[in-house]
Motif scaffolding. Structure first.
Motif, mmCIF file in Angstrom:
data_model
loop_
_atom_site.group_PDB
_atom_site.id
_atom_site.type_symbol
_atom_site.label_atom_id
_atom_site.label_comp_id
_atom_site.label_asym_id
_atom_site.label_seq_id
_atom_site.Cartn_x
_atom_site.Cartn_y
_atom_site.Cartn_z
ATOM 1 N N TRP A 211 0.826 -1.210 0.000
ATOM 2 C CA TRP A 211 0.000 0.000 0.000
ATOM 3 C C TRP A 211 0.860 1.260 0.000
ATOM 4 C CZ3 TRP A 211 -5.074 0.288 -0.953
ATOM 5 C CH2 TRP A 211 -5.799 -0.900 -0.910
ATOM 6 N N GLY A 212 2.062 1.186 0.540
ATOM 7 C CA GLY A 212 2.974 2.317 0.410
ATOM 8 C C GLY A 212 3.404 2.532 -1.024
ATOM 9 N N ALA A 213 3.622 1.420 -1.762
ATOM 10 C CA ALA A 213 4.008 1.538 -3.170
ATOM 11 C C ALA A 213 2.850 2.078 -4.015
ATOM 12 C CB ALA A 213 4.453 0.175 -3.700
ATOM 13 N N LEU A 214 1.611 1.669 -3.705
ATOM 14 C CA LEU A 214 0.455 2.181 -4.451
ATOM 15 C C LEU A 214 0.250 3.674 -4.218
ATOM 16 C CD1 LEU A 214 -2.150 -0.707 -3.966
ATOM 17 C CD2 LEU A 214 -0.996 -0.061 -6.088
ATOM 18 N N SER A 215 0.558 4.127 -3.003
ATOM 19 C CA SER A 215 0.372 5.554 -2.711
ATOM 20 C C SER A 215 1.474 6.422 -3.315
ATOM 21 C CB SER A 215 0.318 5.772 -1.202
ATOM 22 O OG SER A 215 1.551 5.384 -0.592
ATOM 23 N N LYS A 216 2.665 5.843 -3.547
ATOM 24 C CA LYS A 216 3.794 6.627 -4.077
ATOM 25 C C LYS A 216 3.974 6.481 -5.586
ATOM 26 C CE LYS A 216 6.420 5.993 0.207
ATOM 27 N NZ LYS A 216 7.641 5.383 0.796
ATOM 28 N N SER A 217 3.486 5.401 -6.177
ATOM 29 C CA SER A 217 3.753 5.115 -7.586
ATOM 30 C C SER A 217 3.066 6.147 -8.483
ATOM 31 C CB SER A 217 3.263 3.708 -7.929
ATOM 32 O OG SER A 217 3.449 3.444 -9.301
ATOM 33 N N PRO A 218 3.806 6.722 -9.439
ATOM 34 C CA PRO A 218 3.175 7.682 -10.370
ATOM 35 C C PRO A 218 2.213 7.004 -11.331
ATOM 36 C CG PRO A 218 5.465 7.281 -10.988
ATOM 37 C CD PRO A 218 5.250 6.597 -9.677
ATOM 38 N N PHE A 220 -0.020 4.899 -10.598
ATOM 39 C CA PHE A 220 -1.315 4.697 -9.942
ATOM 40 C C PHE A 220 -1.716 5.926 -9.124
ATOM 41 C CE2 PHE A 220 0.660 0.569 -10.547
ATOM 42 C CZ PHE A 220 -0.347 -0.150 -11.155
ATOM 43 N N HIS A 221 -1.261 7.068 -9.618
ATOM 44 C CA HIS A 221 -1.607 8.302 -8.915
ATOM 45 C C HIS A 221 -3.099 8.607 -9.020
ATOM 46 C CE1 HIS A 221 -0.901 12.191 -7.094
ATOM 47 N NE2 HIS A 221 -1.537 12.790 -8.111
ATOM 48 N N PHE A 222 -3.745 8.098 -10.068
ATOM 49 C CA PHE A 222 -5.174 8.358 -10.266
ATOM 50 C C PHE A 222 -6.042 7.700 -9.191
ATOM 51 C CE2 PHE A 222 -4.112 4.483 -12.500
ATOM 52 C CZ PHE A 222 -5.177 3.647 -12.255
ATOM 53 N N LEU A 223 -5.490 6.727 -8.458
ATOM 54 C CA LEU A 223 -6.264 6.061 -7.403
ATOM 55 C C LEU A 223 -6.386 6.914 -6.139
ATOM 56 C CD1 LEU A 223 -4.828 2.434 -7.665
ATOM 57 C CD2 LEU A 223 -7.031 3.255 -8.512
ATOM 58 N N HIS A 224 -5.437 7.832 -5.939
ATOM 59 C CA HIS A 224 -5.408 8.686 -4.747
ATOM 60 C C HIS A 224 -5.444 7.843 -3.458
ATOM 61 C CE1 HIS A 224 -5.956 12.231 -7.265
ATOM 62 N NE2 HIS A 224 -6.980 11.614 -7.863
ATOM 63 N N ALA A 466 4.577 -2.173 -14.315
ATOM 64 C CA ALA A 466 3.633 -1.193 -14.854
ATOM 65 C C ALA A 466 4.245 0.205 -14.896
ATOM 66 C CB ALA A 466 2.358 -1.185 -14.024
ATOM 67 N N GLU A 467 5.172 0.506 -13.986
ATOM 68 C CA GLU A 467 5.833 1.812 -14.021
ATOM 69 C C GLU A 467 6.749 1.951 -15.228
ATOM 70 O OE1 GLU A 467 7.840 2.172 -10.325
ATOM 71 O OE2 GLU A 467 6.018 2.503 -9.142
ATOM 72 N N HIS A 468 7.405 0.839 -15.627
ATOM 73 C CA HIS A 468 8.307 0.887 -16.781
ATOM 74 C C HIS A 468 7.584 0.597 -18.089
ATOM 75 C CE1 HIS A 468 11.165 0.460 -13.430
ATOM 76 N NE2 HIS A 468 12.060 1.015 -14.240
#
Length: 565
Positions: A211-218, A220-224, A466-468
């Motif tokens: 959940w820390g990675a989901l909150s920081k990953s660009p 998945f920024h649309f999830l807020h 997904a980031e790359h």
């Protein structure tokens, strides 16, 4: 004889009279027999008093009197015929005609605590020796306590665990096996507390990283995603780690012999890596509000050194080819010892020690290949790997997922090698998910928590991918895997609370640590099957046919010789 009158003499001034009858021969004989019996009884009482004239404790005296009364009443005790050494001369821990001896849990206690108890009670040893002598007279065929104690202190060979236990986790005793403690009696809590409980910390701490990675990953920024979820899970994992570590430290203090049994267990020895892996998970997933951006290298040294020393011991046993060689003890939980290298490599890269990270990644990847090939071949010695699908199979996806993340963290790119490890993990993951009955039909166990962090690790690797490679498919896959892992952790969390506080079945008796060093009784010889009989008779038949051919050849040669002559 009826007309004889008694003669009365006045013996005192108070008017006390004594009747004197004429004594006849039959009455004299009866009186003499009564005197003899009275003398015999008084003699026996004097002897019994002499036997107890020495100074004895009150407990020993009462126990001896109870034994004498039991013998006088004619209550005999049958010889031992149970499935446990807990009650000698008993059936299922109960003696015929009375209560049986309860389980001697002191055999798993730490030796130092036992020596302190014996020093405080010096007369206890003498009383125990007296009781042992009495038991030897009463039960000549019972097993010896000292022999059982020595078997507990000795290390149980790995093959003995495979022979006496069954199941993918080697936690169930076979029906024809005997154990050192009673099965129908509830054991002390510390004896029932296994090292598998650290799997709870693995599941919660890996979820905090997710959940820390989901909150920081660009990507998945649309999830807020709020960072408070990461904070709550991190604090929950820290609380679980502190409580479980404190409980297991108490077990090490009071029941160190049981801890040794878990260390020699082929499956549970891998869970000794779990506490240190959890500590590194917490260091990697610490919320930004609680720690600085850069971690101190001392943290890596503290958490990685125990793992490195354990690896030197266990990997050395795999390499030496002894009784604990890899082909003998390999099981899916062996991936835990390999994952520690990749997690240590990620933490080393975070603190800036990239060379140490590359070293750990190389060691982990080499041993992962060996473990993967050994388990994939299903060698005859790998009996612990079940034929049916079991949650333990999820351990296969932990190492390649962690290797993919570690490579990306070290080199900063999700290149070919990182993607190769990720695709291997993804294929293994999909091959398990397509089975609908993945968790169905099996008894719930605390060890199931250890099988949740591989799913979380695969989700983290998918987020990195997904980031790359920011496509709809990669993002959808990352969200789907993250949802599945979080759902599984939530289900296990609720199940654990229900088993712990409602049904109170979370910690059953840990039968795996109570097996005997050697199997008692003669082992049954395998039944010769029909096809084996045919196979065994083939050489003899061929030998007979060769003899007959040789004889027929000799006869033909003799006939030709006679004709020629």
């Amino acid at each position: 004889m009826d007309n004889v009158k008694p003669i009365r003499y006045k013996t005192s001034l108070k008017g006390h009279y004594v009747d004197i009858h004429e004594a006849f021969p039959e009455e004299e004989q009866e009186q003499e027999e009564e005197r003899i019996t009275r003398r015999g009884k008084s003699h026996e009482e004097k002897r019994s008093n002499r036997s107890f004239s020495r100074q004895v404790s009150l407990e020993t005296g009462f126990s001896a009197l109870k034994e004498e009364s039991r013998i006088k009443d004619g209550k005999s005790v049958l010889a031992r015929n149970g499935k446990s050494f807990a009650g000698f001369g008993s059936i299922n821990g109960r003696v015929n005609g009375g209560e049986g001896r309860k389980g001697d849990f002191n055999m798993f206690r730490t030796k130092s605590s036992l020596s302190k108890q014996n020093s405080l009670l010096p007369s206890r040893k003498e009383r125990e020796r007296e009781r042992e002598r009495e038991r030897e007279i009463e039960f000549p065929n019972r097993p010896d306590d000292e022999a059982i104690g020595e078997s507990v202190n000795k290390s149980v060979p790995a093959g003995r665990y495979f022979a006496a236990l069954r199941g993918p986790e080697l936690d169930q005793v076979k029906d024809n096996e005997e154990i050192l403690l009673p099965k129908d009696e509830k054991w002390p809590f510390l004896l029932r507390f296994p090292i598998n409980c650290f799997g709870i910390c693995l599941g919660l701490s890996s979820q905090a990283i997710l959940w820390g990675a989901l909150s920081k990953s660009p990507a998945f920024h649309f999830l807020h995603v709020t960072p408070f979820i990461n904070l709550a899970l991190w604090l929950l994992a820290l609380l679980a780690l502190i409580s479980i570590s404190f409980t297991y430290i108490l077990k090490c203090i009071f029941y160190f012999e049981a801890v040794k049994r878990e260390y020699f267990h082929p499956v549970r020895v891998n869970f000794f890596f779990a506490p240190w892996v959890v500590c590194m998970f917490l260091a990697l997933g610490v919320p930004p509000t609680l720690a600085p951006k850069t971690l101190n290298p001392i943290i890596w040294c503290i958490f990685m050194l125990p793992i490195f020393f354990l690896e030197l011991k266990i990997y050395g046993q795999w390499l030496s080819g002894g009784k604990r060689r890899l082909s003998k003890v390999a099981n899916p939980s062996s991936h835990l010892s390999v994952v520690g290298n990749f997690v240590g490599a990620i933490l080393a890269a975070k603190v800036g020690w990239f060379e140490a990270a590359k070293f750990l990644w190389a060691v982990g990847f080499a041993h992962y290949l060996v473990v993967f090939v050994t388990l994939y071949q299903r060698l005859p010695t790998s009996e612990v790997l079940p034929k049916e699908l079991h949650p333990v199979y999820s351990m296969f996806i932990a190492a390649p997922s962690a290797a993919s993340i570690a490579w990306e963290t070290i080199y900063g790119e999700f290149d070919g090698l990182s993607r190769t490890c990720y695709f291997i993990a993804l294929f293994l993951y999909l091959s398990l998910v397509v089975r609908i009955n993945f968790f169905w039909g099996f008894r719930f166990s605390v060890a199931w928590w250890s099988y949740t962090f591989p799913m979380t690790t695969a989700s983290l690797a998918t987020i990195k991918y997904a980031e790359h490679v920011p496509t709809v498919l990669s993002k959808s896959l990352a969200l789907a895997l993250s949802f599945m892992s979080s759902t599984m952790v939530s289900v296990l969390f609720v199940s654990t609370l229900l088993h712990a506080f409602v049904w109170k079945t979370l910690f059953p008796n840990d039968l795996a640590i109570a097996i005997t060093e050697k199997r008692n009784g003669k082992e049954k010889k395998p039944i010769k099957k029909s096809y084996d009989f045919k196979r065994w008779t083939k050489p003899s038949l061929s030998f007979v046919s060769t003899i007959t051919k040789h004889k027929s050849g000799n006869k033909d040669f003799d006939i030709e010789k006679d004709v020629g002559s």
